[in-house]
Design an enzyme around this catalytic site. Structure first.
Site: not given
Ligand code: F6R
Length: 606
Positions: A2, A27, A74, A98-99, A478, A482, A485, A501, A601
């Site tokens: 947000c 964001r 968001w 926001n929150g 990483e 990538k 996402e 294993h 973001k």
């Protein structure tokens, strides 16, 4: 995640709010909205989807006003939809938030009993009705104080009122919030990006504070309503005009920028004349630190994990790594001789911020590695190491990852030398290698053409694996993150030696497996693990470095070679083809690369 914008001015504000919301698009969000006050009436326009859609809707409504608030949402409470988009308004008041309000269910029950009617599924709407309720018997400031005291959870708020043609309330607890100072107008924004197109003079609210913004005055108050003073900060102008340029996506630009961002960062920290590392004003003596705890989320966590391998190899410090969302709720044995390092590109990630706050409250040594130096995490750490990458707009972190690793590596070298864990000769050798890193990263970008050829094999698959040992293991994590996402492909990063294993059961004929095996001291072991997956039908893309010794292995599907450098620095080089692999796989599928679905973001909720 947000984003908030608010403006009070003597000019029309709608188009400025829209422009500012566009700055917040990086964001990640799923709906957008705006409310203005005109002739004593609050009017809203909202939509599901992008700010472009909001702009189109606005062109049909002629929304007017010299004061207004805007928001990109968001979704947390309630699905992404027009009705759940912010602002939320009653006849008297309009709110952007926001929150998360954790006690919204209880508050909603109380307000319904009082006769309030709710339109949306959001937690935010309780704020609207609480203020409306309190305004019946209290003045504005008292109503705000009462409302703030009732809320549990985290929030940044922007509020306008039917009866106040020149007044915006901003309030924060947990989520960041800033105000901006302009000529004959003033602003509210959830971060400095929202404000930068309008002003470079800003102040940040601290936790628990609120402010009253008028077009020619801003007043700040603590949580008891006592007036407080704030410093006005001057932002650098360099970030104002960051755009995609000739690139199709910010991510493509940010990948290509890495040689430059590495160079800038090296220049900031390395004194080439005296062959030394400049870390000025380090607040602690090296003998006061016996251990390090690195804390971050997502990609930042991976750079922490990478740093653990370096710190263990190069220093005699005890090193641990933690995921911020786990650390913040565990029973922690805080130790005076530990340096707690918080890694965050945005410097606003709620979990990392909460972990930092916890350490500060226990009076620990806190240090942050951030990109945004005006961020909450930077401001509240006792020591800050910036990564000097410039704005990162693509939701998937690329140049910040390399920047975080670089700064952590530089810190590791400096501490190691200060503690006499390495001698001067080794120290100078390692500094010297760093000076050529930018050039080598640039050469790694040339793996692009090969990646473009192989990426079609990663597009329509059930899943794939990224394997590495030692220094290459965090990079495997990483690389997998990538691909997940951006290309929405299920990918697992795994320590190559751990496959037998359990996860080896996943390997089947034709499954793509990326094996990271640079010629470091894990090389031979990783090659054996590679054989184990090849024997079970995996299609192996091997990423290694150029070397006079050929790779002696049969049945490798494809091989990509990066340049050669010291073992310590190989992780930087092998990261590049993985970033490109994710980028091109997503591009082939036509996905929204800079704003992947469901992601944000700046993750300002926990
Ligand atoms: C992945 C990514 C995220 C962030 C994470 C932490 O590409 O970008 O995993 O790394 O949300 O964000 P910061 O670094 O801003 O704390």
């Amino acid at each position: 995640m947000c984003g908030i914008v608010g403006i009070t001015s003597n000019k029309q504000v709608t188009s400025t709010i829209i422009n500012s919301l566009k700055k917040l698009e990086y964001r990640g969000y799923d709906s957008a909205g705006i409310a203005t006050l005109n002739n004593g009436f609050i009017n809203e326009v909202k939509c599901e989807g992008r700010v472009d859609t909001l702009e189109k809707n606005l062109s049909q409504t002629n929304l007017k006003g010299t004061i207004g608030i805007g928001h990109v949402r968001w979704a947390t409470h309630g699905i992404p939809s027009t009705i759940n988009a912010h602002p939320h308004s009653s006849e008297k008041v309009s709110v952007v938030h926001n929150g998360i309000i954790e006690n919204s269910t209880i508050l909603k029950k109380y307000l319904i009993k009082k006769g309030h009617i709710f339109k949306s599924q959001t937690d935010t709407e309780v704020i609207v009705h609480l203020i409306t309720e309190y305004l019946k018997k209290n003045n504005l400031k008292k109503s705000i104080l009462k409302m703030l005291k009732k809320l549990h959870g985290s929030f940044a708020l922007g509020i306008i009122f039917k009866d106040q043609p020149d007044l915006i309330i901003g309030a924060r607890r947990g989520s960041p919030l800033a105000v901006g100072y302009g000529p004959n107008e003033n602003y509210l924004g959830s971060d400095s990006y929202a404000l930068k197109s309008m002003t470079n003079k800003i102040s940040y609210l601290n936790d628990g504070e609120f402010c009253i913004i008028k077009k020619d005055q801003i007043e700040f108050f603590d949580s008891n309503g006592k007036k407080i003073n704030k410093k006005i900060l001057q932002l650098s102008s360099t970030e104002n005009n960051y755009d995609k340029g000739e690139y199709k996506h910010y991510m493509a630009k940010e990948i290509e920028e890495q040689p430059l961002t590495i160079k800038n960062c090296v220049n900031e920290y390395i004194d080439k004349i005296n062959s030394n590392i400049n870390i000025f004003n380090f607040p602690w003596k090296s003998e006061e630190i016996n251990s390090i705890l690195l804390i971050g989320c997502g990609t930042a966590y991976h750079s922490c994990l990478m740093a653990k391998y370096w710190f263990e190899q190069i220093t005699t410090l005890n090193v641990n790594v933690d995921i911020a969302s786990e650390f913040r709720y565990r029973k922690n044995n805080f130790k005076k001789d530990t340096m707690y390092i918080f890694v965050s590109q945005s410097g606003e990630t709620a979990d990392t911020y909460a972990a930092l706050d916890l350490c500060n409250k226990n009076n620990m040594k806190t240090c942050s590695v951030v990109n945004v130096v005006e961020s909450s995490i930077a401001r509240e750490s006792k020591f800050v190491l910036p990564i000097h990458c410039g704005p990162e707009i693509g939701v998937a972190s690329t140049k910040a990852f390399l920047g975080q690793m670089l700064v952590l590596y530089i810190l590791c070298l400096k501490l190691s030398y200060m503690r006499k864990d390495i001698n001067k000769k080794k120290y100078l050798e390692k500094i010297n290698s760093l000076l050529s890193l930018s050039k080598l990263v640039k050469l790694s970008l040339e793996t692009e053409s090969k990646i473009q050829l192989v990426c079609s094999s990663f597009v329509n698959i059930k899943g794939c694996m990224f394997l590495g040992r030692g220094y290459s293991f965090p990079i495997a994590l990483e690389g997998a993150l990538k691909l997940k996402e951006l290309a929405y492909v299920h990918a697992e990063g795994y320590p190559a030696g751990e496959m037998k294993h359990g996860p080896l059961a996943l390997i089947e004929e034709g499954m793509p497996v990326v094996v990271l095996a640079p010629r470091d001291h894990y090389y031979k072991k990783t090659m054996s693990n590679m054989q184990e997956v090849i024997a079970r039908g995996a299609k192996v893309l091997l990423i290694t470095n150029k070397n006079k010794d050929e790779v002696h292995s049969e049945n490798i599907w494809e091989k990509i070679e990066v340049e050669n450098t010291s073992e310590d620095l190989l992780p930087f080089l092998i990261t590049i083809p993985l970033q490109k692999l994710a980028y091109h796989s997503a591009n082939k599928k036509g996905y929204d690369i800079d704003k992947p679905r469901n992601l944000a973001k700046s993750v300002t909720v926990e």
